[in-house]
Structures are given as structure tokens and as C-alpha cells.
Design a protein around this motif. Sequence first.
Motif, short mmCIF file in Angstrom:
data_model
loop_
_atom_site.label_atom_id
_atom_site.label_comp_id
_atom_site.label_asym_id
_atom_site.label_seq_id
_atom_site.Cartn_x
_atom_site.Cartn_y
_atom_site.Cartn_z
N UNK A 52 40.06 29.56 34.64
CA UNK A 52 40.37 29.38 36.06
C UNK A 52 41.84 29.58 36.36
N UNK A 53 42.70 29.04 35.50
CA UNK A 53 44.14 29.17 35.70
C UNK A 53 44.57 30.63 35.60
N UNK A 54 43.95 31.37 34.68
CA UNK A 54 44.34 32.77 34.46
C UNK A 54 43.94 33.68 35.61
N UNK A 55 43.14 33.18 36.53
CA UNK A 55 42.71 33.98 37.69
C UNK A 55 43.50 33.66 38.95
N UNK A 71 49.98 51.53 46.46
CA UNK A 71 49.31 52.08 45.29
C UNK A 71 47.80 51.94 45.40
N UNK A 72 47.32 50.80 45.91
CA UNK A 72 45.88 50.62 46.08
C UNK A 72 45.31 51.59 47.11
N UNK A 73 46.06 51.83 48.17
CA UNK A 73 45.61 52.81 49.16
C UNK A 73 45.51 54.20 48.54
N UNK A 87 39.56 41.46 50.40
CA UNK A 87 39.03 40.30 49.68
C UNK A 87 39.29 40.37 48.18
N UNK A 88 39.81 41.49 47.69
CA UNK A 88 40.05 41.62 46.25
C UNK A 88 41.09 40.60 45.78
N UNK A 92 42.08 41.40 40.10
CA UNK A 92 41.25 42.60 40.20
C UNK A 92 42.09 43.80 40.62
N UNK A 93 43.06 43.58 41.49
CA UNK A 93 43.94 44.66 41.90
C UNK A 93 44.76 45.15 40.71
N UNK A 94 45.27 44.21 39.91
CA UNK A 94 46.06 44.59 38.73
C UNK A 94 45.21 45.42 37.78
N UNK A 95 43.99 44.98 37.52
CA UNK A 95 43.09 45.71 36.62
C UNK A 95 42.78 47.09 37.17
#
Length: 281
Positions: A52-55, A71-73, A87-88, A92-95
Motif C-alpha cells: 500500500x505504501x509503495x502505491x 509526455x503522457x499526451x 484517474x490514472x 501507473x503513469x510512471x510504468x
Amino acid sequence: MGANLSDCSGRIGPPLKPGLEDVPENCVALVLMHLDPPEICKLAGVNRLFRGAASADFIWEYKLPSNYQFLMDKASELDGKEKAPASLRKKDIYCRLCRRNPINSVSKEFWLEKKTGGLSMAISWKALTITGIDDRRYWNHIQTEESRFQTIAYLQQTWWFEVNGELEFQFPEGRYGVFFRLHLGKPLRRLGRRVCYTDQVHGWDIKPVRFQLTTSDNQHTESQCFLGGPGNWVNYHVGDFAIESGRNTVMKLKFSLTQIDCTHTKGGLCLDSVLIQPLLL
């Protein structure tokens, strides 16, 4: 009075010592924030508390570059989506950004380095302007697994060698190096083994090649070197450029590789791509 105490479950005995699972999740997250992303992901497997902490969003927002929304765009353009879902979670964005992300076409891509979060890019030879590239008397196209783009350009022989490239992109703050990925000799697969034919390699030891790099904010570098090391891929350094802190604007780069001395021919060279990589300060 008895020396033992009763806990809330009615058990009689000495008080339990606090365990790892008793540490507050936000405290664990604060510690994880100072680790590299691969280490954070590894510790997420310790138990439910660490998972949980790692998220936690604030951990991964700290790891993301300042222009991660841009960058995501860009990463979503070829997916047929205008923008990434709001909502990401930041993890999840980093991955997502650590994957190969094509831009405009499959001849350019960017990704985040998993360990540091630094931005890297690769530009295929197909996105470069190469003198004589469509004339099969001079150039051939070779399919190979040794390239990120599955194909390389092979120069058999020419008098006038000139490669130019341009790029417009928004880089996060930092210092970057630009490199041409080159190979003397023709690498092929024969009976499952890699072989390299160097019979057409000539001319590169007579005069050096010239590299140039310029940016839209007037940074400029140029250098010269002789090409060597037949049989191996080499990243030849073109130059460096810097992005100032807080400047999230589009930077235009121009870079080139030339050897246009027409007193001799040169050949036996493979051109794969141009790499842009973050430099450690």
C-alpha cells in the motif's frame, strides 16, 4: 497483582512487541520515496503494508519528470486517445512512460529510464535526411534484431557522406547527450551465429567525420573523430545540451554527421539511430 496483562482479545500474557506491520503506512511511504523505483517495487512484495505504501501518489509524483503530463499526451497519440485518463495513479503513469512510446510514427520513440526516471529518446535512420539513401548503388536497408527499429541503413560506398536530423520536443530539466549509433562492417546472421563482413570498410581512417549539434536557444557544439572498432556498435558523442529548471517549453534540435571530403570514397558503415540520453550531473 499479576505480572501479566490481558490484551483486548482476552489473552493473558506479556504485552506483544510492536512488529513491522504496526508502522504507519505514511511513514513507510516517506522512507520509500528516497529509494530508486526498482527498489520500491521490490519492497512492495514484503507485505500488505509495504504494498500500500509503495502505491502512494506522492512517491511516484516525486519520481516523475516535471512535464509528465505532456509526455503522457504524446504517449497516447498513437493509441487514438487525446489525453491520458485523469484517474490514472502516478505509479501507473510512471510504468506507462517506462515503456517504448512511439511519437508521430514508429521511427521515433521515448521512454523513462526505470531506475532514474530520466528521459531518453531514439530516432531511427528513417527519420533522418541522408544523402543518396534511395539509391541502391550506395545504400542498402538491412533487417536485423540488433536495432530497436528492426532495420538499419548500410552504406556500401560514397564520395559525399551527409546525415542530418531535426527534432522538436519538450524535455524536462536536466542535461542531455546526443549520440549517433554506428557500426563499421555489415552484421548478419549465418546458421544462427552473428558474423560481420568488413571487406567494404574503407575511407574512415583517412579523414575524420564531423558532428554538429545546435538548439533553438543557441546552444551549439561540434567535434570531429575517426571511426573505428569494426564489428561493434558504437555510440559516437555528438554533443550535449541543457534544459533550465522550470522551463517546460518545446526545444528544437538540429544534429548532423558528415564526411564530405570528395578526395576519397568511404563505405562499409551501418547507421542505426540517434540516441538522446540524460547525463548524470
